[in-house]
Write a protein that holds these residues in place. Structure first.
Motif, PDB file in Angstrom:
ATOM      1  N   ALA A   2       0.561  -1.276   0.154  1.00 44.67           N
ATOM      2  CA  ALA A   2      -0.309   0.269   0.435  1.00 44.67           C
ATOM      3  C   ALA A   2       1.546   1.237   0.140  1.00 44.67           C
ATOM      4  O   ALA A   2       1.862   1.520   0.493  1.00 44.67           O
ATOM      5  CB  ALA A   2      -0.725  -0.051   1.420  1.00 44.67           C
ATOM      6  N   TYR A   8      -3.465  -0.826   3.838  1.00 42.15           N
ATOM      7  CA  TYR A   8      -4.262  -2.096   3.525  1.00 42.15           C
ATOM      8  C   TYR A   8      -5.183  -2.913   4.499  1.00 42.15           C
ATOM      9  O   TYR A   8      -4.199  -3.288   5.282  1.00 42.15           O
ATOM     10  CB  TYR A   8      -3.537  -2.751   2.357  1.00 42.15           C
ATOM     11  CG  TYR A   8      -4.644  -3.505   1.846  1.00 42.15           C
ATOM     12  CD1 TYR A   8      -6.081  -3.239   1.220  1.00 42.15           C
ATOM     13  CD2 TYR A   8      -5.014  -5.019   1.608  1.00 42.15           C
ATOM     14  CE1 TYR A   8      -7.063  -3.746   0.366  1.00 42.15           C
ATOM     15  CE2 TYR A   8      -5.978  -5.863   1.642  1.00 42.15           C
ATOM     16  CZ  TYR A   8      -6.743  -5.715   1.033  1.00 42.15           C
ATOM     17  OH  TYR A   8      -7.900  -6.558   0.232  1.00 42.15           O
ATOM     18  N   GLU A  78      -2.431  -6.767  -1.590  1.00 44.29           N
ATOM     19  CA  GLU A  78      -2.377  -5.960  -0.575  1.00 44.29           C
ATOM     20  C   GLU A  78      -3.023  -3.916  -1.527  1.00 44.29           C
ATOM     21  O   GLU A  78      -1.966  -3.144  -1.242  1.00 44.29           O
ATOM     22  CB  GLU A  78      -1.490  -5.588   0.244  1.00 44.29           C
ATOM     23  CG  GLU A  78      -0.642  -6.486   1.297  1.00 44.29           C
ATOM     24  CD  GLU A  78       0.527  -6.364   2.095  1.00 44.29           C
ATOM     25  OE1 GLU A  78       0.571  -5.187   2.056  1.00 44.29           O
ATOM     26  OE2 GLU A  78       0.306  -7.519   2.658  1.00 44.29           O
ATOM     27  N   LYS A  79      -3.428  -4.321  -2.039  1.00 44.43           N
ATOM     28  CA  LYS A  79      -4.044  -3.272  -3.153  1.00 44.43           C
ATOM     29  C   LYS A  79      -5.541  -3.283  -3.234  1.00 44.43           C
ATOM     30  O   LYS A  79      -5.680  -4.701  -4.277  1.00 44.43           O
ATOM     31  CB  LYS A  79      -2.990  -3.468  -4.552  1.00 44.43           C
ATOM     32  CG  LYS A  79      -1.848  -2.460  -4.567  1.00 44.43           C
ATOM     33  CD  LYS A  79      -1.383  -2.362  -5.634  1.00 44.43           C
ATOM     34  CE  LYS A  79       0.371  -2.376  -5.344  1.00 44.43           C
ATOM     35  NZ  LYS A  79       0.847  -1.835  -7.106  1.00 44.43           N
TER      36      LYS A  79
END
Length: 190
Positions: A2, A8, A78-79
């Motif tokens: 992130a 995130y 993690e997006k």
């Protein structure tokens, strides 16, 4: 990872998959019921499950696969961006292609669904268009647009003329004068 300042937060992929399966599976059951009523032979009410139940199962599998894959890929990467719905859409569309039984159909349906769902998410996830500022209230935005594009009354009267709810200052006096000139009738000024 992130971007800095934003962390995130993982999402529950299993819960989303169950919800997606139930919601899209219900829609599939409705489509299956429609297919069952349109058959030429009378197959009874259980035909929704026995004869055309594959449609409901396919819809449920596609909904669960899409939701699980979308959240699982977001958690792994993690997006939270438009690539996640595209990945989920590819796998859900591939299930449609598996039903036909050919490899080109698997890749074709998968690619089509990935492009449509990825583009839908990229453009803001709305059929009415991309919202410019999610923080601004819609009413305030429309009021700003009305004030921003407002034209002076003199310009409107010059283009359209008076009447039909558009009256300039001193209209009653001008109207009384016109009626007196044309018809000779005194109109009381209010």
């Amino acid at each position: 990872m992130a971007p800095e300042g934003e962390r995130y937060h993982p999402k529950d992929a299993v819960k989303a998959a169950i919800n997606g399966t139930l919601i899209v599976g219900s829609a599939g059951l409705a489509v299956s019921a429609i297919q069952n009523t349109l058959t030429k032979r009378n197959v009874s009410a259980w035909g929704v499950f026995t004869r055309t139940g594959g449609t409901a199962a396919l819809f449920a599998a596609m909904g669960g696969t899409y939701e699980f894959t979308r959240f699982a890929s977001a958690n792994l990467r993690e997006k939270d961006d438009s690539l996640n719905p595209a990945i989920g859409g590819f796998l859900a569309g591939a299930l449609m292609g598996i039903r036909s039984g050919s490899t080109p159909a698997v890749f074709g349906f998968g690619a089509l669904t990935a492009v449509v769902l990825g583009a839908y998410d990229y453009t803001g996830g709305s059929l009415t268009g991309y919202k410019k500022d999610p923080e601004m209230d819609e009413f305030e935005r429309k009021e700003h647009l009305r004030k921003n594009r407002r034209r002076p009354i003199e310009e409107t009267i010059n283009e359209l003329g008076e009447g039909r709810g558009i009256y300039g200052p001193g209209y009653q006096e001008r109207r009384a004068e016109r009626i007196k000139e044309n018809y000779g009738i005194e109109v009381p000024k209010s």
